[in-house]
Enzyme design. Structure first.
Site, PDB file in Angstrom:
ATOM      1  N   HIS A 376     -34.387   1.274  12.418  1.00  0.00           N
ATOM      2  CA  HIS A 376     -33.061   0.643  12.516  1.00  0.00           C
ATOM      3  C   HIS A 376     -32.970  -0.696  11.809  1.00  0.00           C
ATOM      4  O   HIS A 376     -31.993  -1.417  12.015  1.00  0.00           O
ATOM      5  CB  HIS A 376     -32.664   0.434  13.979  1.00  0.00           C
ATOM      6  CG  HIS A 376     -32.516   1.694  14.770  1.00  0.00           C
ATOM      7  ND1 HIS A 376     -31.313   2.310  14.962  1.00  0.00           N
ATOM      8  CD2 HIS A 376     -33.433   2.455  15.413  1.00  0.00           C
ATOM      9  CE1 HIS A 376     -31.487   3.398  15.704  1.00  0.00           C
ATOM     10  NE2 HIS A 376     -32.771   3.507  15.986  1.00  0.00           N
ATOM     11  N   LYS A 569     -19.974  -8.440  17.545  1.00  0.00           N
ATOM     12  CA  LYS A 569     -21.327  -7.901  17.321  1.00  0.00           C
ATOM     13  C   LYS A 569     -22.288  -9.009  17.692  1.00  0.00           C
ATOM     14  O   LYS A 569     -21.866 -10.143  17.930  1.00  0.00           O
ATOM     15  CB  LYS A 569     -21.510  -7.507  15.851  1.00  0.00           C
ATOM     16  CG  LYS A 569     -21.107  -8.609  14.850  1.00  0.00           C
ATOM     17  CD  LYS A 569     -21.150  -8.138  13.400  1.00  0.00           C
ATOM     18  CE  LYS A 569     -19.957  -7.321  12.985  1.00  0.00           C
ATOM     19  NZ  LYS A 569     -20.290  -5.964  12.609  1.00  0.00           N
ATOM     20  N   ARG A 570     -23.597  -8.718  17.747  1.00  0.00           N
ATOM     21  CA  ARG A 570     -24.550  -9.788  18.001  1.00  0.00           C
ATOM     22  C   ARG A 570     -24.391 -10.901  16.967  1.00  0.00           C
ATOM     23  O   ARG A 570     -24.004 -10.659  15.824  1.00  0.00           O
ATOM     24  CB  ARG A 570     -25.983  -9.237  17.960  1.00  0.00           C
ATOM     25  CG  ARG A 570     -26.316  -8.343  19.134  1.00  0.00           C
ATOM     26  CD  ARG A 570     -26.189  -9.096  20.453  1.00  0.00           C
ATOM     27  NE  ARG A 570     -27.237 -10.073  20.571  1.00  0.00           N
ATOM     28  CZ  ARG A 570     -28.313  -9.930  21.337  1.00  0.00           C
ATOM     29  NH1 ARG A 570     -28.450  -8.848  22.094  1.00  0.00           N
ATOM     30  NH2 ARG A 570     -29.235 -10.867  21.386  1.00  0.00           N
ATOM     31  N   LYS A 575     -25.347 -11.192   9.695  1.00  0.00           N
ATOM     32  CA  LYS A 575     -24.022 -10.605   9.941  1.00  0.00           C
ATOM     33  C   LYS A 575     -22.906 -11.553   9.479  1.00  0.00           C
ATOM     34  O   LYS A 575     -21.747 -11.169   9.409  1.00  0.00           O
ATOM     35  CB  LYS A 575     -23.871 -10.258  11.415  1.00  0.00           C
ATOM     36  CG  LYS A 575     -24.819  -9.136  11.885  1.00  0.00           C
ATOM     37  CD  LYS A 575     -24.660  -8.865  13.373  1.00  0.00           C
ATOM     38  CE  LYS A 575     -25.714  -7.921  13.943  1.00  0.00           C
ATOM     39  NZ  LYS A 575     -25.429  -6.498  13.696  1.00  0.00           N
ATOM     40  N   THR A 677     -22.141   0.178  13.940  1.00  0.00           N
ATOM     41  CA  THR A 677     -21.412   1.241  14.642  1.00  0.00           C
ATOM     42  C   THR A 677     -20.078   0.705  15.168  1.00  0.00           C
ATOM     43  O   THR A 677     -19.153   1.484  15.384  1.00  0.00           O
ATOM     44  CB  THR A 677     -22.247   1.812  15.811  1.00  0.00           C
ATOM     45  OG1 THR A 677     -22.820   0.718  16.534  1.00  0.00           O
ATOM     46  CG2 THR A 677     -23.353   2.703  15.304  1.00  0.00           C
ATOM     47  N   LYS A 681     -16.193   2.461  15.533  1.00  0.00           N
ATOM     48  CA  LYS A 681     -15.295   2.433  16.695  1.00  0.00           C
ATOM     49  C   LYS A 681     -13.934   1.896  16.291  1.00  0.00           C
ATOM     50  O   LYS A 681     -12.884   2.438  16.689  1.00  0.00           O
ATOM     51  CB  LYS A 681     -15.881   1.547  17.803  1.00  0.00           C
ATOM     52  CG  LYS A 681     -17.147   2.105  18.420  1.00  0.00           C
ATOM     53  CD  LYS A 681     -17.935   1.055  19.205  1.00  0.00           C
ATOM     54  CE  LYS A 681     -19.375   1.525  19.371  1.00  0.00           C
ATOM     55  NZ  LYS A 681     -20.288   0.430  19.766  1.00  0.00           N
TER      56      LYS A 681
END
Ligand code: 26Q
Length: 836
Positions: A376, A569-570, A575, A677, A681
C-alpha cells in the site's frame, strides 16, 4: 466423567432449534421492548439514545444469527476452499444502519421506531464508530469484507480487537490534542466472545533441538511467556443474500489470572504486572499510518495476530484431516494487508514443521502457494523493518526461520545472477549495517505467490522501482488490483436521497452491480432529472451546515450556492494539505485586493488526523486553523470565502459529508499516493475531482473523461526529472500571485501573536530538496481552481458533470476489486446459503 468448562455431556440437538424470527414491524417492536425493558432495565424516563440503540441492535442481530450459522455450516459441509484476510486494521465505523440495509429492513425498522416515538437517526447516530484503523488501508479491509459477503465468498477477516481505537481528535487553540477512544465503554452488541476457540501465543524464551521417540529432530521453543488469544466474532452480512460471514478479532488475555509462584512468594504486584503486560498487546491501535520503526509492542501485536489466526486455521484443518496437509494449499489462501501481518509467513513455517511435523520443503511449498501480499505504499521510508536483535529476543524461533528462508533465497538469487553481489545485498531479507534489520516487504515477496499494488500507476511503479529486482526474478508474481469502496455504505446507505433518485431512473441493480450506473449517462441531458439531482445535492449541503451549526462547530453563515470544496484524509506532507492552504490564502488575497466579481463563493473544508508524533503534520493542522480564523473573522470575506477545519474526521463523518460535496481535492504529489479511496467515495456521490495524475485519480479520470475532471500538476515522471533542478524560491519570485501568498504567510498575518511558529512549514516548501514539490504545482493548481469556478458558474453544466461522475464510478466498487482478487488470486467458489 471429568468436567470441562467447554463441554456439555449430552446436549440434545434441539437446544439450538428455534422458531423462525418474524421480520415484520411488530416483531421488531416486540423484541425491541423485550431488550429495552427486560435485558437493559430501562423505562420511559430514559432519554439516552444509547440504550434504545442497543435494544434495537440486539433485535436486529438476532435476525442475523440463524443465517450466520447456516453460512458457517454451508462452508463446512462443502469443504470449500477458503480465503483469510489478515489485517492489523479493520476500520468498520458504525454497524447498525449497514446491517439494516444489507438485511433489507431499513424501512420496516424505521417505521417500527417511529411508532414508538423514536427517530431512528438518533439511534444510528448514537453508535460509536469502531475506529480500529488509521485510514485507507483499514477502511479498505472493511469494504473488502462487505464485498466478500455480498459476492458470497467464503472469506474470514482476521484482525485485532483493540481496547482503544484511533484517538479522538480535539482542537485546542488550533492544535490537535488526542483523547483516548475507549470505544467499548458502552459495550459492543455486535460481537460474540468465543472463549472456547482461544489459543496460546508464545513470546521470548529460547529454542532447543530435541529428538523425539522416532529419532526425528524437532525444534522446540521453550521458556516462553505465553499470552492467550481470545476471539471475538462480528457477523458480516452480505447484501440481501442470506450470507453472513465472520470478522474474527483477537483479544490478548493473560494465560493464568495470576502467576501462582509469584503470588505465593508474596509478590502480588509482580504477578499483576505480568497480567497487565500480556493484556497490553491489544490495548491500543498504533495511530501512525506510516512506519514508526522498531516498537517492540507493535511487533508483538503483529505476531499475535499472525499466530492466533494461523493456529485457528490449522486447528480447523487438523480437526478434519489430522496431520495430512497434502490438500491444504488447494483449500486455503491468505491475503496479507501490507507487511503488517507478514510474520505469518514464518509462523506458518513454524507451525507446519515444529507442531505438525512437516519437512522444510513441504512446509515451504505450502507457504509460498497460500500466501499473497498487497503493498500500500511507495514511500521507501514507510517500508517496515525490524531489528534482528529485537526479533531474536521476542520471537527467537521465527528469527531462525527467517534466516533460513533468506539462506535459501540468497542461493536462488546467486544462481540467477552469479557474482552480482550488489544485487544480493539489495534483495536480501536481512539488511546489513550497524544494526541488522529484517525487511518485511522482502520476506512478504519471497514467501508469497502474488504481490499486488492498489492502483495501476502504483503497481507499475512497484515493478519499475521499489521491487524491480524481484520483478526481474519473478515477473509472474506481480499484479494490480485497483482499490474500490463498497457502494452499500458509500452510496445506498449514506445518501438515500440520491440513491432513490438513481433507482427511480435505472432500477436498483446498481447496488450489487455498480457498472449499471452507466445507465445514468443519458439522464445528464434531461433537464428535469438535472434539477432533481441539483436539488438533492443542495439539500445535502444545507443539512451538513445545519449539523455543524447545531454542534457548535461553526458560526459561519454558509451559503449553499458556494462551492463546497473538501479535502478529508490523514494529514501528511505528501497529500499536500499545504497546497490547498496556499490556494485559500491566494483567494483571500484576491478578496482583500478587491478582485471579487470574477470569483465564485467557496467554502473549504479540510479534515484529518495527524500521527501524534508527526510534528510537521500537526503544524499543518495549526496553520489551517489559524488561516481559517483570520479569513472567517474578516468581514470582507462574508458570503465569499470561508474555511473550516473538521475535527475528528472518521468513517461516520465521511458518511455525513459525502452527499454534499461539490469538489473533491485529490492533490498529492504524483507518484506518492498508492491509490486513495476517498476520491472514489466522493466521485460516487457526484463530486468532481480536482487532482494530480496520482494513484486511482488516473483511473477516475480515464473513466469519467478529461472534460469532467480538473487535472493539474506535474506527472510522476516530471517530478522525477525535476529532482536536483528544483528551485522553489525562483518559482515564487516569478509568480506574482504566489509571491503575495508567501508574503502573507511570512509576514505573520496568520500568527500575529505566535511569532515564528510556521517557519518550519515555510522553510520546508521553500527547500530545493522538498520531496513533495508543493511550490512546483501551485500555478497549475490555482489555474485549475479557476477552471473549477468557471464550470461551477454554469449550474447546468456542473450538474451534468456531477451526474457523469456518479455514472462513471462503477469501476470503483469493491465488488469489482474483490471479483478480480478472486478470479486471479484466491480462486474461491461462491457459496449459496439456503436459509433454513
Ligand atoms: C506501520 C508500522 C508501525 C506502525 C504503523 C504502521 C502503519 C499503519 C498503517 C503503516 C501504514 C498504515 C496505513 C497505510 C495506508 O492506509 N495506506 C493507504 O492505503 C490505501 C488503501 O490501499 C490507499 O488508498 C492509500 O493511497 C494508502 O496511502
Amino acid at each position: 466423567m471429568p468436567t470441562n468448562k467447554f463441554v456439555i455431556s449430552n446436549p440434545k440437538p434441539s437446544i439450538t432449534k428455534l422458531p423462525e424470527m418474524g421480520m415484520k414491524k411488530d416483531d421488531f417492536i416486540d423484541d425491541f421492548k423485550q431488550y429495552y425493558v427486560h435485558l437493559l432495565g430501562r423505562d420511559e424516563n430514559c432519554r439516552s439514545p444509547l440504550y434504545a440503540g442497543e435494544a434495537l441492535s440486539l433485535a436486529v442481530r438476532d435476525r442475523l444469527m440463524e443465517r450466520w450459522k447456516s453460512t458457517h455450516q454451508a462452508y463446512k459441509a462443502n469443504s470449500c476452499r477458503r480465503g483469510y484476510y489478515l489485517s492489523m486494521e479493520f476500520l468498520m465505523g458504525r454497524t447498525l444502519s449497514n446491517a439494516l440495509l444489507n438485511m433489507g429492513v431499513t424501512d420496516t425498522v424505521t417505521q417500527a421506531m417511529y411508532d414508538l416515538g423514536i427517530d431512528i437517526e438518533e439511534l444510528i447516530g448514537s453508535e460509536q464508530d469502531a475506529g480500529l484503523g488509521n485510514g485507507g488501508l483499514g477502511r479498505l479491509a472493511a469494504c473488502f469484507i462487505d464485498s466478500c459477503a455480498t459476492l458470497q465468498l467464503p472469506v474470514i477477516g482476521y484482525g485485532l480487537r483493540y481496547e482503544y481505537g484511533m484517538f479522538t481528535q480535539t482542537i485546542i487553540n488550533g492544535e490537535q490534542v488526542e483523547k483516548p477512544d475507549h470505544w467499548l465503554r458502552y459495550g459492543n452488541v455486535w460481537e460474540v466472545e468465543r472463549l472456547e476457540y482461544s489459543y496460546s501465543i508464545k513470546f521470548g524464551g529460547h529454542t532447543e533441538v530435541q529428538t523425539d521417540e522416532n529419532g526425528v529432530q524437532r525444534y522446540c521453543w521453550i521458556g516462553t511467556h505465553d499470552v492467550l488469544a481470545v476471539p471475538f466474532d462480528t457477523p458480516i452480512p452480505g447484501y440481501q443474500n442470506g450470507t453472513v460471514n465472520t470478522l474474527r478479532l483477537w483479544k490478548a488475555v493473560a494465560t493464568e489470572e495470576f502467576n501462582l509462584d509469584e503470588f505465593n512468594a508474596g509478590d502480588y504486584a509482580e504477578a499483576v504486572e505480568a497480567k497487565i503486560s500480556a493484556e497490553n498487546i491489544t490495548m491500543v491501535l498504533y495511530p501512525n499510518d506510516a512506519n514508526e520503526n522498531g516498537k517492540a509492542l507493535r511487533l508483538q501485536q503483529q505476531y499475535f495476530l499472525a499466530s492466533a489466526s494461523l493456529q485457528d486455521v490449522l486447528a480447523h484443518w487438523t480437526s478434519r484431516h489430522g496431520n495430512d496437509f497434502n490438500h491444504f494449499a488447494e483449500k486455503s489462501c491468505f491475503q496479507l494487508n501490507d507487511t503488517h501481518p507478514s510474520i505469518a509467513i514464518a509462523e506458518l513455517m513454524r507451525l507446519l514443521m515444529d507442531i505438525h511435523g512437516l519437512t522444510w520443503d513441504k512446509a515451504w511449498a505450502l507457504t509460498k502457494t497460500t500466501m499473497a501480499y498487497t503493498n500500500h505504499t511507495l514511500l521507501p521510508e514507510a517500508l517496515e523493518k525490524w531489528p534482528v536483535v529485537l526479533m531474536q529476543r521476542l520471537l527467537p524461533r521465527l528469527m531462525e526461520i527467517i534466516l533460513e528462508i533468506n539462506a535459501h533465497f540468497i542461493a536462488e538469487v546467486s544462481m540467477h545472477w552469479p557474482g552480482d553481489n550488489e544485487r544480493l545485498r539489495r534483495m536480501s531479507i536481512i539488511k546489513e549495517g550497524d544494526e541488522q534489520q529484517v525487511r518485511m516487504a522482502h520476506l512478504a515477496i519471497v514467501g508469497s505467490f502474488s504481490v499486488n499494488g492498489v492502483a495501476q500507476l502504483h503497481s507499475q511503479l512497484l515493478q519499475q522501482g521499489l521491487f524491480s529486482d524481484f520483478y526481474a526474478l519473478w515477473p509472474h508474481k506481480f499484479n494490480n488490483k485497483t482499490n474500490g469502496v463498497t457502494p452499500r455504505r458509500w452510496l445506498a446507505a449514506c445518501n438515500p436521497e440520491l440513491a432513490s433518485l438513481i433507482t427511480e431512473a435505472i432500477g436498483d441493480g446498481w447496488v450489487t452491480d455498480l457498472s449499471q450506473l452507466k445507465k445514468l449517462e443519458p439522464y445528464a441531458e434531461d433537464t428535469q432529472f438535472r434539477q432533481r439531482w441539483h436539488g438533492i445535492k443542495q439539500a445535502a449541503k444545507q443539512r451538513l451546515i445545519d449539523y455543524k451549526q447545531r454542534k457548535n462547530d461553526t458560526d459561519i453563515n454558509f451559503n449553499v450556492d458556494a462551492i463546497l470544496d473538501v479535502q478529508v484524509k490523514r494529514i501528511h506532507e505528501y497529500k499536500r494539505q499545504l497546497l490547498n492552504v496556499l490556494h485559500v490564502i491566494h483567494l483571500y488575497n484576491g478578496i482583500k485586493k478587491g478582485d471579487i466579481d470574477s470569483r465564485v463563493p467557496r467554502f473549504v473544508l479540510i479534515g484529518g488526523k495527524a500521527a501524534p508524533g508527526y510534528r510537521m503534520a500537526k503544524k499543518i493542522i495549526k496553520l489551517i486553523n489559524n488561516v481559517a480564523q483570520v479569513i472567517n473573522s474578516d468581514p470582507d470575506t462574508d458570503k465569499k470565502l470561508a474555511m473550516l477545519f473538521l475535527k475528528d474526521y472518521r468513517v461516520s463523518a465521511m458518511e455525513r459529508l459525502c452527499p454534499g460535496v461539490d469538489l473533491s481535492e485529490q492533490i498529492s504529489t504524483a507518484g506518492k499516493e498508492a491509490s486513495g479511496t476517498g476520491n472514489m467515495k466522493l466521485m460516487m456521490n457526484g463530486a468532481i475531482t480536482i487532482g494530480t495524475l496520482d494513484g486511482a485519480n488516473i483511473e477516475i479520470r480515464e473513466e469519467v473523461g478529461d472534460e469532467n475532471f480538473f487535472l493539474f500538476g506535474l506527472t510522476e515522471e516530471q517530478i522525477g526529472a525535476r529532482r536536483g533542478l528544483y528551485d522553489p524560491v525562483a518559482m515564487i519570485d516569478q509568480d506574482e500571485d504566489l509571491r503575495q501568498v508567501m508574503h502573507l504567510l511570512e509576514s505573520g498575518c496568520f500568527n500575529q501573536f505566535e511569532s515564528g511558529i510556521f517557519d518550519d512549514l515555510i522553510n520546508s516548501i521553500k527547500n530545493p530538496n522538498d520531496p513533495w514539490m508543493t511550490i512546483a504545482d501551485f500555478r497549475s493548481f490555482a489555474d485549475a481552481q479557476k477552471r473549477v469556478e468557471d464550470a461551477y458558474r454554469d449550474k447546468d453544466q456542473w450538474t451534468k458533470m456531477s451526474i457523469l461522475n456518479c455514472a462513471n464510478s462503477g469501476k470503483f466498487s469493491t465488488d469489482r476489486t474483490i471479483g478480480e482478487y478472486n478470479r486471479e488470486i484466491w480462486k474461491l467458489t461462491p457459496q449459496t446459503v439456503s436459509p433454513k
